[in-house]
Motif scaffolding. Structure first.
Motif, short mmCIF file in Angstrom:
data_model
loop_
_atom_site.label_atom_id
_atom_site.label_comp_id
_atom_site.label_asym_id
_atom_site.label_seq_id
_atom_site.Cartn_x
_atom_site.Cartn_y
_atom_site.Cartn_z
N ASP A 33 -39.59 -71.82 -22.67
CA ASP A 33 -40.05 -70.93 -21.60
C ASP A 33 -41.53 -71.14 -21.29
O ASP A 33 -41.94 -71.12 -20.12
CB ASP A 33 -39.79 -69.47 -21.99
N VAL A 34 -42.33 -71.35 -22.31
CA VAL A 34 -43.76 -71.62 -22.11
C VAL A 34 -43.95 -72.97 -21.43
O VAL A 34 -44.79 -73.14 -20.53
CB VAL A 34 -44.51 -71.56 -23.46
N PHE A 35 -43.14 -73.94 -21.85
CA PHE A 35 -43.19 -75.26 -21.21
C PHE A 35 -42.86 -75.16 -19.73
O PHE A 35 -43.54 -75.73 -18.89
CB PHE A 35 -42.21 -76.22 -21.92
N ARG A 36 -41.81 -74.42 -19.39
CA ARG A 36 -41.41 -74.26 -17.98
C ARG A 36 -42.50 -73.56 -17.19
O ARG A 36 -42.78 -73.92 -16.04
CB ARG A 36 -40.10 -73.48 -17.90
N LEU A 37 -43.11 -72.54 -17.77
CA LEU A 37 -44.19 -71.83 -17.10
C LEU A 37 -45.37 -72.77 -16.81
O LEU A 37 -45.94 -72.76 -15.71
CB LEU A 37 -44.65 -70.64 -17.94
N GLY A 38 -45.72 -73.60 -17.78
CA GLY A 38 -46.81 -74.57 -17.58
C GLY A 38 -46.47 -75.60 -16.52
O GLY A 38 -47.32 -75.97 -15.71
N MET A 39 -45.22 -76.06 -16.50
CA MET A 39 -44.81 -77.04 -15.49
C MET A 39 -44.81 -76.42 -14.10
O MET A 39 -45.19 -77.08 -13.12
CB MET A 39 -43.42 -77.60 -15.83
N ILE A 40 -44.38 -75.18 -13.98
CA ILE A 40 -44.40 -74.50 -12.68
C ILE A 40 -45.84 -74.36 -12.18
O ILE A 40 -46.13 -74.60 -11.01
CB ILE A 40 -43.69 -73.13 -12.76
N ALA A 41 -46.75 -73.99 -13.07
CA ALA A 41 -48.17 -73.87 -12.69
C ALA A 41 -48.74 -75.22 -12.26
O ALA A 41 -49.47 -75.32 -11.26
CB ALA A 41 -48.98 -73.29 -13.84
N LEU A 42 -48.39 -76.26 -12.98
CA LEU A 42 -48.87 -77.60 -12.65
C LEU A 42 -48.32 -78.07 -11.31
O LEU A 42 -49.06 -78.59 -10.46
CB LEU A 42 -48.49 -78.59 -13.76
N VAL A 43 -47.04 -77.89 -11.09
CA VAL A 43 -46.42 -78.31 -9.83
C VAL A 43 -46.96 -77.49 -8.66
O VAL A 43 -47.13 -78.01 -7.56
CB VAL A 43 -44.88 -78.22 -9.93
N ALA A 44 -47.26 -76.21 -8.88
CA ALA A 44 -47.82 -75.38 -7.81
C ALA A 44 -49.24 -75.80 -7.45
O ALA A 44 -49.66 -75.64 -6.30
CB ALA A 44 -47.79 -73.91 -8.23
N ALA A 45 -49.98 -76.34 -8.40
CA ALA A 45 -51.37 -76.71 -8.14
C ALA A 45 -51.50 -78.07 -7.46
O ALA A 45 -52.52 -78.34 -6.82
CB ALA A 45 -52.15 -76.72 -9.44
N ILE A 46 -50.51 -78.93 -7.58
CA ILE A 46 -50.63 -80.30 -7.08
C ILE A 46 -50.82 -80.38 -5.57
O ILE A 46 -51.70 -81.11 -5.11
CB ILE A 46 -49.43 -81.15 -7.56
N PRO A 47 -50.05 -79.68 -4.71
CA PRO A 47 -50.28 -79.81 -3.27
C PRO A 47 -51.69 -79.38 -2.84
O PRO A 47 -52.32 -80.05 -2.02
CB PRO A 47 -49.22 -78.91 -2.64
N ALA A 48 -52.19 -78.27 -3.39
CA ALA A 48 -53.53 -77.82 -3.03
C ALA A 48 -54.58 -78.82 -3.50
O ALA A 48 -55.55 -79.11 -2.78
CB ALA A 48 -53.80 -76.45 -3.64
N LEU A 49 -54.40 -79.39 -4.67
CA LEU A 49 -55.34 -80.37 -5.19
C LEU A 49 -55.32 -81.64 -4.33
O LEU A 49 -56.37 -82.21 -4.03
CB LEU A 49 -55.02 -80.69 -6.65
N CYS A 50 -54.14 -82.08 -3.92
CA CYS A 50 -54.03 -83.25 -3.04
C CYS A 50 -54.74 -83.00 -1.71
O CYS A 50 -55.43 -83.87 -1.19
CB CYS A 50 -52.58 -83.62 -2.80
N TYR A 51 -54.55 -81.81 -1.15
CA TYR A 51 -55.22 -81.46 0.11
C TYR A 51 -56.74 -81.51 -0.05
O TYR A 51 -57.44 -82.11 0.79
CB TYR A 51 -54.76 -80.06 0.54
N CYS A 52 -57.24 -80.92 -1.10
CA CYS A 52 -58.70 -80.90 -1.31
C CYS A 52 -59.25 -82.30 -1.53
O CYS A 52 -60.28 -82.67 -0.95
CB CYS A 52 -59.03 -80.02 -2.51
N LEU A 53 -58.59 -83.08 -2.36
CA LEU A 53 -59.09 -84.42 -2.66
C LEU A 53 -58.99 -85.35 -1.46
O LEU A 53 -59.83 -86.24 -1.27
CB LEU A 53 -58.34 -85.00 -3.86
N THR A 54 -57.97 -85.17 -0.62
CA THR A 54 -57.85 -85.99 0.59
C THR A 54 -59.00 -85.69 1.54
O THR A 54 -59.62 -86.62 2.09
CB THR A 54 -56.50 -85.72 1.28
N HIS A 55 -59.31 -84.43 1.74
CA HIS A 55 -60.44 -84.09 2.61
C HIS A 55 -61.76 -84.56 2.03
O HIS A 55 -62.64 -85.01 2.76
CB HIS A 55 -60.49 -82.58 2.86
N ARG A 56 -61.90 -84.49 0.74
CA ARG A 56 -63.13 -84.94 0.10
C ARG A 56 -63.30 -86.46 0.22
O ARG A 56 -64.41 -86.95 0.43
CB ARG A 56 -63.09 -84.53 -1.36
N ALA A 57 -62.20 -87.19 0.11
CA ALA A 57 -62.28 -88.66 0.15
C ALA A 57 -62.49 -89.18 1.57
O ALA A 57 -63.12 -90.22 1.76
CB ALA A 57 -61.01 -89.26 -0.43
N THR A 58 -61.99 -88.48 2.57
CA THR A 58 -62.11 -88.98 3.94
C THR A 58 -63.35 -88.48 4.66
O THR A 58 -63.59 -88.88 5.79
CB THR A 58 -60.86 -88.57 4.76
#
Length: 136
Positions: A33-58
């Motif tokens: 259950d803790v593993f699943r919670l951590g994976m859900i948090a990680l997967v939820a953070a990836i799109p926002a992180l990609c958006y931020c890093l794309t704007h920063r790189a361009t």
């Protein structure tokens, strides 16, 4: 950087780090259950992180724009000083009114001058080539 990208950068990095640590602890302590919670948090953070890093790189800074403009200007000045922009280039076939020595001439090799290991794809006189050669 847009306001949204600036506002999401720190929380998305923190959430991805927290998700990674939580998922790792869930695996090490055998708690799915803790593993699943951590994976859900990680997967939820990836799109926002990609958006931020794309704007920063361009994003291009004013310094980079100024440097690019001055480099292009210096290259243009160099081309002018070498005379590369002053004289018109002759077309490959010479064009009309261009002398033969000024043309960039296409070199053709007469059929008789071909090496032994070269066979033309199609004969110049539209005759079939009856010679057959084995690949070596």
């Amino acid at each position: 950087m847009p306001r949204l990208a600036r506002a999401l950068y720190v929380p998305s990095v923190a959430l991805s780090a927290l998700g990674t640590v939580t998922a790792t602890l869930g695996v090490l302590h055998d708690q799915p259950d803790v593993f699943r919670l951590g994976m859900i948090a990680l997967v939820a953070a990836i799109p926002a992180l990609c958006y931020c890093l794309t704007h920063r790189a361009t994003r291009v800074s004013d310094y980079q724009l100024t440097e690019t403009h001055s480099a292009g200007y210096r290259l243009a000045l160099q081309h002018v000083s070498l005379g590369l922009l002053g004289s018109p280039a002759a077309p490959p076939d010479g064009g009309e009114g261009v002398e033969e020595e000024e043309a960039q001439g296409i070199v053709t090799i007469p059929r008789g001058d071909l090496p032994d290991n070269v066979r033309p794809i199609r004969s110049h006189d539209d005759e079939e080539d009856t010679r057959k050669r084995k690949a070596q």
